[in-house]
Design a protein around this motif. Structure first.
Motif, mmCIF file in Angstrom:
data_model
loop_
_atom_site.group_PDB
_atom_site.id
_atom_site.type_symbol
_atom_site.label_atom_id
_atom_site.label_comp_id
_atom_site.label_asym_id
_atom_site.label_seq_id
_atom_site.Cartn_x
_atom_site.Cartn_y
_atom_site.Cartn_z
ATOM 1 N N CYS A 62 0.725 -1.171 -0.060
ATOM 2 C CA CYS A 62 0.045 0.121 -0.022
ATOM 3 C C CYS A 62 0.848 1.326 -0.102
ATOM 4 O O CYS A 62 1.708 1.315 0.788
ATOM 5 N N SER A 64 0.228 4.038 1.044
ATOM 6 C CA SER A 64 0.069 4.924 2.333
ATOM 7 C C SER A 64 0.678 3.900 3.379
ATOM 8 O O SER A 64 0.399 4.504 4.638
ATOM 9 N N HIS A 66 0.499 0.408 4.669
ATOM 10 C CA HIS A 66 -0.371 -0.398 5.399
ATOM 11 C C HIS A 66 0.088 -1.624 5.030
ATOM 12 O O HIS A 66 -0.596 -2.698 5.485
ATOM 13 N N CYS A 85 -5.767 -2.309 -0.618
ATOM 14 C CA CYS A 85 -5.414 -1.938 0.822
ATOM 15 C C CYS A 85 -6.533 -2.159 1.790
ATOM 16 O O CYS A 85 -7.522 -1.721 1.698
ATOM 17 N N CYS A 88 -6.939 0.888 4.337
ATOM 18 C CA CYS A 88 -7.311 2.152 3.866
ATOM 19 C C CYS A 88 -8.313 2.129 2.794
ATOM 20 O O CYS A 88 -8.947 3.235 2.359
#
Ligand SMILES: [Zn+2]
Ligand SMILES: [Zn+2]
Length: 172
Positions: A62, A64, A66, A85, A88
């Motif tokens: 991910c 971001s 994760h 993901c 998120c």
């Protein structure tokens, strides 16, 4: 945010309403299922061609942060995989994949595709597991394990049908 496939390339957002893009591979990162920006505001040229197969086969991390995303098969003419993901809800599209989603009128039902594909896969695994468990209990550990070992050996054998016939003839 780094591209989950190219790893070192930073994702870019051309404008406020746009999803994030990787200029190197043409991948797209869609966060919060914001498909209002899907797919019109994105320049078609960026995603004109399908990504190399190798990118679709790799599961990415991910952007971001994760961890590993989970793949879901989009079961259309030439199936491909989307990655999501679970933390998120962001969805990664390899180059050309969002366009195919658009062409197949699936853009409004992204969550459905994802959960259907996921459920099917989960259901299959669960069914198989309980099927095996039942047989294991009824046949006993020793026979069950012997059969599973034989299965493993015969799976890709060119004469596996002959083997099944032989087994059947000798037993019955
Ligand atoms: Zn990339
Ligand atoms: Zn995430």
């Amino acid at each position: 945010m780094k591209c989950p496939k190219c790893k070192t390339t930073d994702l870019k957002k051309p404008d406020y309403n746009s999803p994030w893009f990787c200029e190197a591979c043409g991948g797209m990162w869609l966060i919060n299922n914001d498909n209002s920006c899907f797919p019109n505001t994105v320049t078609a040229t960026m995603n004109e061609h399908l990504s190399e197969d190798s990118h679709d086969k790799k599961t990415g991390i991910c952007p971001s942060g994760h961890g590993l995303m989970i793949r879901a098969k989009v079961d259309i003419d030439e199936p491909f995989y989307l990655e999501r993901c679970t933390a998120c809800g962001g969805i990664w599209f390899d180059k050309g994949e969002w366009q195919r989603i658009g062409e197949n009128n699936l853009a409004q039902n992204l969550n459905d595709i994802w959960s259907l594909s996921w459920q099917r896969a989960q259901g299959k695994a669960k069914n198989r597991e309980s099927f095996l468990k039942t047989n294991q209990a009824l046949l006993g550990e020793h026979i069950f394990q012997s059969i599973m070992a034989l299965t493993e050996k015969l799976k890709d054998h060119p004469e596996k049908e002959r083997a099944i016939a032989l087994l059947q003839q000798e037993i019955l």
